[in-house]
Design a protein around this motif. Structure first.
Motif, mmCIF file in Angstrom:
data_model
loop_
_atom_site.group_PDB
_atom_site.id
_atom_site.type_symbol
_atom_site.label_atom_id
_atom_site.label_comp_id
_atom_site.label_asym_id
_atom_site.label_seq_id
_atom_site.Cartn_x
_atom_site.Cartn_y
_atom_site.Cartn_z
ATOM 1 N N GLN A 66 7.896 2.490 -10.025
ATOM 2 C CA GLN A 66 7.493 1.289 -9.277
ATOM 3 C C GLN A 66 8.679 0.742 -8.477
ATOM 4 O O GLN A 66 8.542 0.417 -7.309
ATOM 5 N N ARG A 67 9.821 0.646 -9.101
ATOM 6 C CA ARG A 67 11.006 0.095 -8.436
ATOM 7 C C ARG A 67 11.421 0.950 -7.242
ATOM 8 O O ARG A 67 11.698 0.447 -6.152
ATOM 9 N N ASP A 68 11.498 2.258 -7.448
ATOM 10 C CA ASP A 68 11.885 3.176 -6.367
ATOM 11 C C ASP A 68 10.845 3.155 -5.252
ATOM 12 O O ASP A 68 11.198 3.166 -4.068
ATOM 13 N N ALA A 69 9.578 3.114 -5.636
ATOM 14 C CA ALA A 69 8.508 3.093 -4.628
ATOM 15 C C ALA A 69 8.596 1.829 -3.766
ATOM 16 O O ALA A 69 8.470 1.902 -2.542
ATOM 17 N N LEU A 70 8.814 0.682 -4.399
ATOM 18 C CA LEU A 70 8.932 -0.573 -3.639
ATOM 19 C C LEU A 70 10.148 -0.562 -2.728
ATOM 20 O O LEU A 70 10.074 -0.984 -1.566
ATOM 21 N N ALA A 71 11.275 -0.086 -3.237
ATOM 22 C CA ALA A 71 12.486 -0.020 -2.409
ATOM 23 C C ALA A 71 12.286 0.935 -1.233
ATOM 24 O O ALA A 71 12.646 0.615 -0.088
ATOM 25 N N SER A 72 11.714 2.087 -1.500
ATOM 26 C CA SER A 72 11.488 3.076 -0.438
ATOM 27 C C SER A 72 10.504 2.556 0.594
ATOM 28 O O SER A 72 10.722 2.704 1.810
ATOM 29 N N ASP A 80 14.399 10.270 17.974
ATOM 30 C CA ASP A 80 15.280 10.967 17.034
ATOM 31 C C ASP A 80 15.403 10.165 15.734
ATOM 32 O O ASP A 80 15.400 10.741 14.629
ATOM 33 N N ALA A 81 15.511 8.852 15.852
ATOM 34 C CA ALA A 81 15.575 7.997 14.659
ATOM 35 C C ALA A 81 14.270 8.072 13.871
ATOM 36 O O ALA A 81 14.284 8.117 12.638
ATOM 37 N N LEU A 82 13.154 8.109 14.579
ATOM 38 C CA LEU A 82 11.860 8.243 13.914
ATOM 39 C C LEU A 82 11.782 9.579 13.173
ATOM 40 O O LEU A 82 11.244 9.646 12.068
ATOM 41 N N ALA A 83 12.339 10.621 13.754
ATOM 42 C CA ALA A 83 12.353 11.927 13.083
ATOM 43 C C ALA A 83 13.164 11.866 11.786
ATOM 44 O O ALA A 83 12.769 12.444 10.769
ATOM 45 N N LEU A 84 14.283 11.135 11.799
ATOM 46 C CA LEU A 84 15.065 10.958 10.568
ATOM 47 C C LEU A 84 14.260 10.197 9.525
ATOM 48 O O LEU A 84 14.285 10.537 8.338
ATOM 49 N N LEU A 85 13.540 9.184 9.974
ATOM 50 C CA LEU A 85 12.696 8.420 9.059
ATOM 51 C C LEU A 85 11.585 9.304 8.500
ATOM 52 O O LEU A 85 11.268 9.236 7.310
ATOM 53 N N ALA A 86 11.016 10.153 9.347
ATOM 54 C CA ALA A 86 9.965 11.073 8.889
ATOM 55 C C ALA A 86 10.521 12.033 7.841
ATOM 56 O O ALA A 86 9.836 12.329 6.844
ATOM 57 N N ASP A 87 11.759 12.494 8.020
ATOM 58 C CA ASP A 87 12.389 13.356 7.008
ATOM 59 C C ASP A 87 12.533 12.610 5.687
ATOM 60 O O ASP A 87 12.286 13.176 4.613
ATOM 61 N N PHE A 88 12.926 11.348 5.761
ATOM 62 C CA PHE A 88 13.055 10.525 4.551
ATOM 63 C C PHE A 88 11.703 10.405 3.851
ATOM 64 O O PHE A 88 11.607 10.590 2.639
ATOM 65 N N VAL A 89 10.648 10.126 4.617
ATOM 66 C CA VAL A 89 9.308 9.993 4.057
ATOM 67 C C VAL A 89 8.864 11.323 3.448
ATOM 68 O O VAL A 89 8.288 11.355 2.364
ATOM 69 N N ASP A 90 9.160 12.396 4.136
ATOM 70 C CA ASP A 90 8.807 13.720 3.629
ATOM 71 C C ASP A 90 9.508 13.987 2.290
ATOM 72 O O ASP A 90 8.882 14.471 1.335
ATOM 73 N N ASP A 91 10.780 13.627 2.189
ATOM 74 C CA ASP A 91 11.530 13.793 0.941
ATOM 75 C C ASP A 91 10.940 12.939 -0.183
ATOM 76 O O ASP A 91 10.939 13.353 -1.347
ATOM 77 N N LEU A 92 10.442 11.757 0.155
ATOM 78 C CA LEU A 92 9.866 10.870 -0.862
ATOM 79 C C LEU A 92 8.634 11.478 -1.524
ATOM 80 O O LEU A 92 8.366 11.199 -2.684
ATOM 81 N N THR A 93 7.903 12.239 -0.773
ATOM 82 C CA THR A 93 6.613 12.722 -1.261
ATOM 83 C C THR A 93 6.697 14.142 -1.827
ATOM 84 O O THR A 93 5.660 14.728 -2.113
ATOM 85 N N ARG A 94 7.870 14.670 -1.941
ATOM 86 C CA ARG A 94 8.034 16.011 -2.528
ATOM 87 C C ARG A 94 8.131 15.939 -4.008
ATOM 88 O O ARG A 94 8.585 15.086 -4.640
ATOM 89 N N PRO A 109 0.814 -1.227 0.000
ATOM 90 C CA PRO A 109 0.000 0.000 0.000
ATOM 91 C C PRO A 109 0.848 1.280 0.000
ATOM 92 O O PRO A 109 0.513 2.246 -0.679
ATOM 93 N N LEU A 110 1.945 1.258 0.755
ATOM 94 C CA LEU A 110 2.811 2.434 0.777
ATOM 95 C C LEU A 110 3.459 2.638 -0.594
ATOM 96 O O LEU A 110 3.527 3.761 -1.100
ATOM 97 N N ALA A 111 3.904 1.555 -1.215
ATOM 98 C CA ALA A 111 4.500 1.662 -2.553
ATOM 99 C C ALA A 111 3.486 2.204 -3.552
ATOM 100 O O ALA A 111 3.824 3.058 -4.384
ATOM 101 N N ALA A 112 2.243 1.744 -3.469
ATOM 102 C CA ALA A 112 1.202 2.232 -4.385
ATOM 103 C C ALA A 112 0.988 3.728 -4.199
ATOM 104 O O ALA A 112 0.811 4.474 -5.183
ATOM 105 N N GLU A 113 1.013 4.166 -2.968
ATOM 106 C CA GLU A 113 0.853 5.601 -2.701
ATOM 107 C C GLU A 113 2.025 6.399 -3.282
ATOM 108 O O GLU A 113 1.840 7.478 -3.847
ATOM 109 N N LEU A 114 3.235 5.837 -3.176
ATOM 110 C CA LEU A 114 4.407 6.530 -3.719
ATOM 111 C C LEU A 114 4.379 6.564 -5.250
ATOM 112 O O LEU A 114 4.782 7.556 -5.858
ATOM 113 N N VAL A 115 3.902 5.489 -5.857
ATOM 114 C CA VAL A 115 3.742 5.481 -7.320
ATOM 115 C C VAL A 115 2.737 6.553 -7.729
ATOM 116 O O VAL A 115 2.958 7.302 -8.680
#
Length: 183
Positions: A137-143, A169-183, A125-131
């Motif tokens: 598709q490949r980047d979305a699945l890996a991410s 703090d680690a969760l905040a880094l992960l949130a930054d990664f997720v935020d970057d994915l959706t920009r 589901p997360l990959a589908a949202e990223l697509v």
């Protein structure tokens, strides 16, 4: 008869969630459910088939967090999911989740459905949202795989009594990664 099977499956899943798999024979599970052991073999077949059904039910109890909506940012959902994963009664699901995963990994062909659900249940589901947001598709699945693996790892760290500030703090880094994915 299907209703009785469902009733037994709920009882047995509750039992395994509370007590784990140690000593979980057909006889001990039957005792926990208050039935004769042949009742379980009638409804589920072998111990392997019974455990496969219990594993599947357990995997469906792991919360996935709030459903995606147009007005909810992915990082907000990540934080809401994180909070849901570590609240009662969900927190009691995690130790048995990892115990069951270990058992399933030892017999992957017997537990293929469970392992597929664990592998793809959050990732797809997360990959589908990223697509849908424009990722390949490949980047979305890996991410998505990375995000899910990171969340599960942080859950393990939290359950082990890890330093909450460090985990946040680690969760905040992960949130930054997720935020970057959706920009």
């Amino acid at each position: 008869m299907a209703d009785r099977r469902e009733e037994l499956l709920e009882l047995l899943t509750d039992h395994v969630q509370q007590h784990g798999l140690e000593g979980a024979s057909i006889r001990t599970l039957a005792t926990a459910a208050g039935v004769a052991h042949n009742t379980l073999t009638h409804h589920f077949g072998s111990r392997t088939e019974l455990l496969a059904a219990v594993f599947e039910r357990l995997s469906s109890r792991i919360p996935t967090g709030p459903a995606p909506t147009v007005d909810t940012a992915p990082t907000e959902r990540l934080r809401a999911t994180w909070a849901a994963l570590l609240t009662h009664p969900q927190v009691s699901t995690w130790p048995v989740f990892y115990e069951v995963l270990s058992v399933a990994l030892r017999s992957p062909e017997e537990h293929r459905t469970y392992l597929t659900r664990v592998s793809e249940g959050w990732t797809a589901p997360l990959a589908a949202e990223l697509v849908a947001a424009g990722r390949s598709q490949r980047d979305a699945l890996a991410s998505a795989t990375f995000v899910v693996a990171a969340v599960r790892g942080l859950v393990i760290d939290a359950l082990c009594g890890g330093d909450r500030e460090r985990i946040e703090d680690a969760l905040a880094l992960l949130a930054d990664f997720v935020d970057d994915l959706t920009r």
